[in-house]
Scaffold this active site. Structure first.
Site, PDB file in Angstrom:
ATOM      1  N   ARG A  86     -47.274 -42.180  -6.247  1.00 54.54           N
ATOM      2  CA  ARG A  86     -47.938 -43.138  -7.098  1.00 54.54           C
ATOM      3  C   ARG A  86     -47.146 -44.166  -7.521  1.00 54.54           C
ATOM      4  NH1 ARG A  86     -49.261 -38.227 -11.264  1.00 54.54           N
ATOM      5  NH2 ARG A  86     -47.036 -37.654 -10.790  1.00 54.54           N
ATOM      6  N   SER A  99     -52.194 -34.699 -13.643  1.00 50.96           N
ATOM      7  CA  SER A  99     -52.771 -33.503 -14.333  1.00 50.96           C
ATOM      8  C   SER A  99     -52.301 -33.122 -15.776  1.00 50.96           C
ATOM      9  CB  SER A  99     -52.475 -31.906 -13.710  1.00 50.96           C
ATOM     10  OG  SER A  99     -53.196 -32.105 -12.285  1.00 50.96           O
ATOM     11  N   LYS A 118     -44.885 -20.549 -16.523  1.00 50.50           N
ATOM     12  CA  LYS A 118     -45.436 -21.687 -17.217  1.00 50.50           C
ATOM     13  C   LYS A 118     -46.916 -21.163 -17.549  1.00 50.50           C
ATOM     14  CE  LYS A 118     -45.322 -26.362 -16.122  1.00 50.50           C
ATOM     15  NZ  LYS A 118     -45.395 -27.583 -15.156  1.00 50.50           N
ATOM     16  N   HIS A 157     -55.620 -36.065  -6.371  1.00 46.00           N
ATOM     17  CA  HIS A 157     -55.407 -34.762  -5.594  1.00 46.00           C
ATOM     18  C   HIS A 157     -56.375 -34.890  -4.210  1.00 46.00           C
ATOM     19  CE1 HIS A 157     -53.428 -32.702  -9.090  1.00 46.00           C
ATOM     20  NE2 HIS A 157     -52.502 -32.968  -8.424  1.00 46.00           N
TER      21      HIS A 157
END
Ligand code: PNS
Length: 165
Positions: A90, A127, A41, A17
């Site tokens: 990615r 993460s 969440k 990040h």
């Protein structure tokens, strides 16, 4: 004047990040890092902690600020005069989902999405993997900034002492 947003859950912020935010801060006039609040969440880190950590690790970048937001990202962008959303890509696995979100956001308000290729050093980094590895005692040093590593260590130790029942 180009103001962009880097949105995410950032639970926790990683070096991947930070790399994206640093690179986009060299291109855009202003970068707003947006911690998206998802009430459904429960994260490992509280939203306020994520904001605090992101603020600390981007403190050397004068054109970066950190905000939290609950709701549609496009509404945040409109309210804040953000012209484009910037995401790191990615690998091919990211692409389908990111493309659909980008197209939906474009459809909703015309906000554009720009993708930066993730630095290959962080291609495997997420993460959720950081959390999983750290939860089982694996070494995530070098994958997250030192301040994040310290906070993760504290939170995971607390979680071990007080398991969710
Ligand atoms: O780090 P993440 O979890 O991959 O980030 C995803 C995020 C927060 C960028 C995305 O879920 C989002 O934009 N959420 C805000 C709600 C929203 O606008 N949803 C519609 C997306 S098309």
């Amino acid at each position: 004047m180009l103001r962009v947003a880097c949105p995410g859950s950032f639970d926790p912020p990683t070096n991947g990040h930070l790399d994206i935010v640093t690179r986009v801060a060299a291109i855009a006039d202003e970068v707003v890092v947006v911690v998206s609040v998802n009430p459904a969440k429960r994260g490992l880190l509280a939203v306020e902690e994520r904001v605090e950590l992101l603020t600390g690790i981007t403190a050397h970048l004068p054109n970066v600020r950190v905000e939290q937001f609950q709701g549609l990202l496009v509404d945040f962008c409109r309210a804040q005069g953000v012209r484009a959303v910037v995401k790191g890509l990615r690998a091919a696995g990211d692409f389908d989902y990111e493309l659909r979100m980008a197209q939906m956001n474009q459809h909703l308000t015309g906000v554009e999405t720009m993708f930066l290729a993730t630095d290959p050093r962080y291609a495997f980094l997420s993460s959720s993997l950081v959390k999983e590895v750290a939860t089982y005692g694996g070494d995530v040093d070098g994958l997250v900034p030192p301040s994040v590593l310290a906070r993760l260590t504290t939170r995971l130790a607390e979680a071990r002492e007080r398991p969710a029942g």
